[in-house]
Enzyme design. Structure first.
Site, mmCIF file in Angstrom:
data_model
loop_
_atom_site.group_PDB
_atom_site.id
_atom_site.type_symbol
_atom_site.label_atom_id
_atom_site.label_comp_id
_atom_site.label_asym_id
_atom_site.label_seq_id
_atom_site.Cartn_x
_atom_site.Cartn_y
_atom_site.Cartn_z
ATOM 1 N N HIS A 145 0.528 -1.245 -0.166
ATOM 2 C CA HIS A 145 0.032 -0.083 0.070
ATOM 3 C C HIS A 145 0.930 1.163 0.069
ATOM 4 C CE1 HIS A 145 -4.219 -1.091 0.098
ATOM 5 N NE2 HIS A 145 -4.098 -2.158 0.656
ATOM 6 N N ASP B 15 1.863 -4.248 -9.648
ATOM 7 C CA ASP B 15 1.411 -5.340 -9.983
ATOM 8 C C ASP B 15 1.755 -5.511 -11.475
ATOM 9 O OD1 ASP B 15 0.240 -5.826 -7.659
ATOM 10 O OD2 ASP B 15 -1.825 -5.835 -8.468
ATOM 11 N N ASP C 56 2.606 1.839 -3.258
ATOM 12 C CA ASP C 56 3.077 2.233 -4.584
ATOM 13 C C ASP C 56 2.343 3.249 -5.183
ATOM 14 O OD1 ASP C 56 0.515 1.137 -4.519
ATOM 15 O OD2 ASP C 56 0.752 -0.447 -6.414
HETATM 16 MG MG MG Z 1 -5.576 -7.311 -8.814
#
Ligand code: MG
Ligand code: ADP
Length: 420
Positions: free
Chosen positions: A47, A192, A49
């Site tokens: 938490h 991600d 990024d």
């Molecule tokens: Mg996802």
């Protein structure tokens, strides 16, 4: 002892053959190629990024495979073999119907990435309609980023299908983030997509989001007889709901009120967050009521404290990794979890119990990974303790009537690539 479930992962060759078979069965002709992109775990830096912080993810051997070919229908046709029991989900949608906010279903991740890739100049706008088949070994909604795996595999396929021998992965990364933010409407950061496109076997990637820089760090824990155990809690969760957006609203608000680019560059950010808290209530549409002022100031301070301490912790954790101080690195993982539990409040009992049981089972460190509110825990364990730790977590979940968890050993693998 009940038989515990290990997440199955096909070798790349098998997965490519399977998705080719699905494509042929669905569309009656062969795909032009197969591409894949991995899920990920984040070792530490959670938490942050979207807050100009630092994260250290690595790409998993669990991948999403996409078979693709152009059609001349002016439409996207997409099918995914998904779920337990297995089913086929399919959509047909005109190319011109894909854009901000549409489609509002799982195909938005894949087709949204193609749309945004065209917008970003990384995918040829002359591409036209596409036939797409999807198979994945990344558990969906497990905090292992099946969403980025779907976006990145589809975007890379579309980029390399025509022309681009070597796709512009940085532009594709921006496109995949936009697919998630603008098409699906999930306000996630860029962690991600970056690791799914840029992962390297045997390495973790230290990403600094304020500098937009990234550095591969060797992560060869097998040499030290250690493993990373993944525990997918299988607790119901959704990141696209308001919780993620609520955290971002506070962090983005305080950051801009302090006039900094990231909270890590602000002096006394925790204390100074009180000013923003006084002017903005828990809900964006309603003014703060007097009876809530003290409580809300405390909440905002804790949210800010998580971000500030997590960035600092991650900086130290990278040094610990590079020095091979894996005991200390484990302690940093555990401290990260405590901060996410107590200050950021994004854990749930399943995540906390999995961490506690892993530690009781001999882990050097353990923490939730991904956005939280469900999803997975990772634990750094001596290799010969992995099976036993999995057993005891499984049992602890059974006693509490949680869903049965599933497990995998996480191996750092390469990012998105062409398979055939
Ligand atoms: Mg996802
Ligand atoms: P996570 O990324 O942690 O798995 P998200 O909630 O971000 O969780 O993304 C999960 C969503 O992504 C699913 O609900 C689905 O809409 C979509 N998705 C991911 N992989 C696939 C797939 N192979 N087939 C269809 N949809 C998928």
């Amino acid at each position: 002892m009940a038989s515990i479930n290990w997440i199955s992962t096909r070798p790349a060759e098998r997965a490519s053959a399977d998705v080719t078979g699905l494509f042929v069965q669905e569309y009656g002709h062969k795909p032009a190629g197969v591409w894949s992109a991995p899920g990920r775990v984040n070792l530490i830096g959670e938490h942050v990024d979207y807050a100009g912080g630092i994260s250290v993810p690595f790409a998993l051997s669990q991948r999403t495979c996409v078979a693709m070919k152009q059609n001349n229908m002016g439409a996207y046709r997409i099918v995914s073999r998904i779920g337990e029991p297995e089913e086929f989900q399919r959509f047909t949608i005109p190319v011109s119907d894909v854009g901000p906010g549409r489609p509002q279903n799982w195909a938005g991740y894949a087709l949204g990435a193609v749309w945004a890739g065209i917008e970003e100049g990384a995918i040829d706008p002359a591409l036209g309609g596409l036939d797409i088949a999807v198979e994945s070994d990344v558990p969906v909604g497990a905090g292992l980023s099946s969403s980025a795996a779907l976006e990145c595999s589809t975007a890379l396929a579309a980029a390399e299908l025509v022309g681009a021998e070597k796709a512009d992965r940085t532009a594709l990364m921006r496109a995949c983030i936009r697919a998630e933010n603008e098409v699906v409407g999930a306000s996630t950061g860029g962690l991600d997509q970056q690791i799914s496109l840029f992962g390297r076997a045997g390495h973790a990637l230290a990403i600094d989001f304020s500098q937009a820089t990234a550095r591969h760090i060797p992560f060869d824990i097998a040499r030290r007889d250690l493993s990373i155990l993944i525990v997918n809690t299988r607790a119901p969760h959704s990141l696209a709901d308001g919780q993620y957006a609520a955290r971002r609203r506070v962090i983005d608000g305080v950051t801009s009120s302090l006039g900094v680019e990231s909270l890590r560059f602000a002096e006394d950010a925790v204390a100074r967050s009180a000013e923003w808290a006084a002017a903005h209530g828990p809900s964006p549409d309603e003014p703060i009521v007097d009876s809530e002022r003290n409580w809300w100031r405390g909440v905002v301070a804790r949210r800010v404290r998580h971000v500030v301490t997590e960035i600092d912790r991650t900086e130290r954790a990278i040094a610990q990794l590079e020095a091979g101080d894996l005991r200390e690195f484990g302690a940093s993982m555990l401290a990260s979890h405590a901060s996410l539990r107590d200050d950021y409040e994004v854990t749930i009992p399943e995540l906390d119990v999995a961490v506690e049981e892993a530690m009781a089972g001999g882990a050097w460190g353990a923490r939730m990974t991904g956005g939280g509110f469900g999803g997975s825990v990772i634990a750094l364990l001596p290799r010969d303790r992995v099976e036993q730790a999995a057993d005891s977590i499984y049992e602890a979940f059974g006693k509490r009537d949680f869903n049965a968890p599933e497990f995998a050993v996480a191996v750092p693998c390469d990012g998105a690539r062409r398979e055939r």
